[in-house]
Design a protein around this motif. Sequence first.
Motif, mmCIF file in Angstrom:
data_model
loop_
_atom_site.group_PDB
_atom_site.id
_atom_site.type_symbol
_atom_site.label_atom_id
_atom_site.label_comp_id
_atom_site.label_asym_id
_atom_site.label_seq_id
_atom_site.Cartn_x
_atom_site.Cartn_y
_atom_site.Cartn_z
ATOM 1 N N GLN A 1 32.560 44.893 39.297
ATOM 2 C CA GLN A 1 31.029 45.476 38.449
ATOM 3 C C GLN A 1 29.902 45.353 38.854
ATOM 4 O O GLN A 1 29.499 43.918 39.416
ATOM 5 N N GLY B 1 28.359 42.037 43.306
ATOM 6 C CA GLY B 1 29.598 42.752 42.584
ATOM 7 C C GLY B 1 29.812 43.735 43.524
ATOM 8 O O GLY B 1 29.981 44.839 43.537
ATOM 9 N N GLN C 1 25.935 43.766 39.180
ATOM 10 C CA GLN C 1 25.424 42.614 38.364
ATOM 11 C C GLN C 1 23.841 42.770 39.095
ATOM 12 O O GLN C 1 23.954 42.468 39.817
#
Length: 111
Positions: free
Chosen positions: A1, A26, A3
């Motif tokens: 993910q 990420g 960030q």
Amino acid sequence: QVQLEESGGGLVQAGGSLRLSCAVSGRSSRTETVAWFRQAPGKEREFVSHISWSGSTYYVDSVKGRFTISRDNAKNTVYLQMNSLKPEDTAVYYCKLASVWGQGTQVTVSS
């Protein structure tokens, strides 16, 4: 993910300088366009600058000649060097990659 984390904001007098950083985690940002936006109190968020994967840059007219965007692919970080700051530059500054936003960093320029 993915960030994004902005840093480097603060309080500075008019005419001063600050360097904002946008650390990407990420995902590698080297093939992405990363942008800076800002939002002043009571105003809509506005585009400030972006840097493409190739290094090409674009600035809103109000910051041309004063702000410089750059990137360090080894550090996965994008910077916004802000010189000759004006009180009207006071805002929360956000970086954006694709649809992901950072949490913002406050820049306050006193007159």
